[in-house]
Design an enzyme around this catalytic site. Structure first.
Site, PDB file in Angstrom:
ATOM      1  N   ASP A 207      97.383 -21.777  77.860  1.00  0.00           N
ATOM      2  CA  ASP A 207      97.794 -20.389  77.706  1.00  0.00           C
ATOM      3  C   ASP A 207      99.084 -20.198  78.497  1.00  0.00           C
ATOM      4  O   ASP A 207      99.049 -20.107  79.728  1.00  0.00           O
ATOM      5  CB  ASP A 207      96.714 -19.438  78.214  1.00  0.00           C
ATOM      6  CG  ASP A 207      97.031 -17.978  77.901  1.00  0.00           C
ATOM      7  OD1 ASP A 207      98.215 -17.647  77.744  1.00  0.00           O
ATOM      8  OD2 ASP A 207      96.088 -17.170  77.817  1.00  0.00           O
ATOM      9  N   ALA A 266      87.347 -15.706  68.102  1.00  0.00           N
ATOM     10  CA  ALA A 266      88.482 -14.854  68.475  1.00  0.00           C
ATOM     11  C   ALA A 266      88.994 -14.096  67.260  1.00  0.00           C
ATOM     12  O   ALA A 266      88.534 -12.995  66.964  1.00  0.00           O
ATOM     13  CB  ALA A 266      89.576 -15.690  69.123  1.00  0.00           C
ATOM     14  N   ARG A 267      89.940 -14.670  66.540  1.00  0.00           N
ATOM     15  CA  ARG A 267      90.508 -14.041  65.348  1.00  0.00           C
ATOM     16  C   ARG A 267      90.629 -15.075  64.250  1.00  0.00           C
ATOM     17  O   ARG A 267      91.038 -16.218  64.483  1.00  0.00           O
ATOM     18  CB  ARG A 267      91.888 -13.440  65.656  1.00  0.00           C
ATOM     19  CG  ARG A 267      91.885 -12.392  66.747  1.00  0.00           C
ATOM     20  CD  ARG A 267      90.994 -11.210  66.441  1.00  0.00           C
ATOM     21  NE  ARG A 267      91.508 -10.347  65.405  1.00  0.00           N
ATOM     22  CZ  ARG A 267      92.326  -9.317  65.611  1.00  0.00           C
ATOM     23  NH1 ARG A 267      92.759  -9.043  66.814  1.00  0.00           N
ATOM     24  NH2 ARG A 267      92.718  -8.554  64.612  1.00  0.00           N
ATOM     25  N   ASP A 291      82.599 -17.433  64.031  1.00  0.00           N
ATOM     26  CA  ASP A 291      82.153 -16.045  63.890  1.00  0.00           C
ATOM     27  C   ASP A 291      83.191 -15.190  63.180  1.00  0.00           C
ATOM     28  O   ASP A 291      82.877 -14.094  62.738  1.00  0.00           O
ATOM     29  CB  ASP A 291      81.860 -15.453  65.275  1.00  0.00           C
ATOM     30  CG  ASP A 291      81.282 -14.045  65.193  1.00  0.00           C
ATOM     31  OD1 ASP A 291      80.231 -13.879  64.546  1.00  0.00           O
ATOM     32  OD2 ASP A 291      81.890 -13.108  65.769  1.00  0.00           O
ATOM     33  N   GLU A 296      87.140 -11.820  55.203  1.00  0.00           N
ATOM     34  CA  GLU A 296      85.803 -11.325  55.537  1.00  0.00           C
ATOM     35  C   GLU A 296      85.430 -10.181  54.601  1.00  0.00           C
ATOM     36  O   GLU A 296      86.218  -9.251  54.439  1.00  0.00           O
ATOM     37  CB  GLU A 296      85.768 -10.835  56.995  1.00  0.00           C
ATOM     38  CG  GLU A 296      86.031 -11.935  58.007  1.00  0.00           C
ATOM     39  CD  GLU A 296      85.933 -11.464  59.455  1.00  0.00           C
ATOM     40  OE1 GLU A 296      85.579 -10.279  59.682  1.00  0.00           O
ATOM     41  OE2 GLU A 296      86.195 -12.266  60.369  1.00  0.00           O
ATOM     42  N   HIS A 315      80.741 -12.331  62.044  1.00  0.00           N
ATOM     43  CA  HIS A 315      81.531 -11.492  62.955  1.00  0.00           C
ATOM     44  C   HIS A 315      80.610 -10.631  63.824  1.00  0.00           C
ATOM     45  O   HIS A 315      80.755  -9.406  63.909  1.00  0.00           O
ATOM     46  CB  HIS A 315      82.499 -10.615  62.165  1.00  0.00           C
ATOM     47  CG  HIS A 315      83.731 -10.274  62.949  1.00  0.00           C
ATOM     48  ND1 HIS A 315      84.969 -10.114  62.380  1.00  0.00           N
ATOM     49  CD2 HIS A 315      83.918 -10.043  64.272  1.00  0.00           C
ATOM     50  CE1 HIS A 315      85.860  -9.807  63.308  1.00  0.00           C
ATOM     51  NE2 HIS A 315      85.244  -9.748  64.473  1.00  0.00           N
ATOM     52  N   LEU A 316      79.686 -11.301  64.522  1.00  0.00           N
ATOM     53  CA  LEU A 316      78.680 -10.610  65.329  1.00  0.00           C
ATOM     54  C   LEU A 316      78.822 -10.864  66.819  1.00  0.00           C
ATOM     55  O   LEU A 316      77.947 -10.455  67.587  1.00  0.00           O
ATOM     56  CB  LEU A 316      77.270 -11.062  64.901  1.00  0.00           C
ATOM     57  CG  LEU A 316      76.782 -10.621  63.525  1.00  0.00           C
ATOM     58  CD1 LEU A 316      75.401 -11.219  63.255  1.00  0.00           C
ATOM     59  CD2 LEU A 316      76.731  -9.100  63.437  1.00  0.00           C
TER      60      LEU A 316
END
Length: 369
Positions: A207, A266-267, A291, A296, A315-316
């Site tokens: 990062d 994350a995304r 996830d 989606e 996506h939970l």
């Protein structure tokens, strides 16, 4: 009226527009606990999410309900607490009394921020509300994928006692002693790192914007190429920006060691899912836990369908009761600060000051993605 605050000789009209996750009951309880029940005259509107999926409404995205219902419910309200209600230009024009729109999400994507600023409406948000939940879900997917728990579960439900998982080539992986690479070191990545270290893993973090001093002791900061080449497990925790969109594609997956695992809570747009499906099918990757997705819900022809080694959830990661309760408390706290004339903690807009007004004590804040 308290000095610098709002007149509380009469209860302030407030709309709580909850849904079936952040319940109206939770919002009202948090509001009463934070500011006292005598301070507010509460009206309620229940939105249909998640039983009815969110989507774009007028110019805002990821909203629930309708402009007409919100305009009717907001009549006369000065404050709105919500997760999904659509704050559009039309709503703002129809509700001139509104002063605070407090969104209990990590980013107020259901609000037209430019129009809110033009109308003098402060919009707040709730960063970090689901950090603990997402970190735990990440670990759950990671362990389920590494130990191949879903197929074992399915075989038991089907009445089979399959001991084939003890065959060396089919056996799962341990975290202890393995190197796990975290791409991104925000609130979620930091929590995951701490948990992994406790389980005996070696943790790398890539990062370029993270402060190494803020990392848990034992974490090593590296560049993305070294992280990919060295990690048995790679977990994505980066924010979605122009720089990180498509961050992990065919070349990056090929750089991971054979038999490694990828996790993404994350995304969806961080990852090339077609490339991931190919890496699972050709055996280069051992497994993946996901996830979030590029589309989606997943369409029937999505390349992930039929790929081996997948552990999937819809996506939970942020779906815990604690998240709903924490989100309600966060927006209630912002409403109480507004009540007492105090600056918001997390403001997405700074409404323009009227002529002659004193400078605002707050600065505009960047909305997290």
């Amino acid at each position: 009226m308290s000095e610098g605050g709002n007149d509380v000789s009469e209860p302030i009209p407030v709309l709580v527009a909850g849904d079936h996750f952040v319940l109206n009951r939770l919002l009202v309880e948090a509001l009463h606990e934070a500011g006292g029940p005598a301070a507010w005259r509460v009206r309620e509107l229940e939105l249909p999410w998640p039983h009815v999926p969110f989507g774009p409404i007028a110019e805002v995205r990821e909203a629930s309900g309708s402009e007409d219902r919100l305009i009717e419910a907001l009549a006369g309200a000065r404050v709105c607490l919500t997760q999904m209600a659509p704050l559009t230009r039309r709503v703002l024009e129809a509700c001139p009394e509104l002063e605070l729109f407090a969104v209990c999400r990590g980013g107020p994507v259901n609000a037209n921020l430019a129009a809110a600023a033009e109308h003098g409406v402060a919009v707040t948000f709730a960063p970090g509300r689901n950090a603990a939940s997402t970190a735990e879900h990440t670990l759950a997917l990671m362990l389920a994928a590494m130990r191949r728990i879903p197929p074992a579960h399915e075989s038991m439900l089907a009445g089979r006692w399959d001991g084939g998982g003890y065959a060396y080539d089919a056996a799962g992986l341990e975290l202890a002693g393995r190197t796990v690479g975290l791409v991104g070191a925000g609130a979620v990545g930091g929590r995951v790192a701490t948990a992994l270290l406790a389980l005996g893993a070696h943790v790398l973090v890539a990062d370029p914007y993270a402060d190494p001093a803020a990392m848990p002791a034992g974490v090593r900061m590296v560049g993305l190429p070294e992280l990919l080449a060295s990690s048995t497990v790679v977990s994505l925790h980066a924010r979605l920006t122009a720089e990180t969109t498509g961050l992990i594609g065919t070349a990056e997956l090929a750089a991971m060691p054979p038999g490694s695992v990828l996790v993404n809570c994350a995304r969806g747009a961080l990852l090339d899912y077609g490339a991931l499906a190919a890496a699972l099918r050709n055996g280069h990757l051992f497994a993946a836990g996901l996830d979030v997705y590029d589309v989606e819900p997943l369409p029937p022809d999505h390349p992930l369908h039929g790929a081996p080694g997948l552990v999937l959830t819809p996506h939970l990661a942020g779906a815990s009761r604690a998240v709903a309760e924490r989100a309600a408390r966060m927006v209630a706290a912002e409403a109480t600060r507004w009540l007492h004339g105090e600056p918001p903690l997390h403001q997405a807009t700074e409404p323009p000051r009227s002529a002659g007004a004193a400078p605002s004590p707050t600065r505009p804040r960047t909305v997290p993605r």
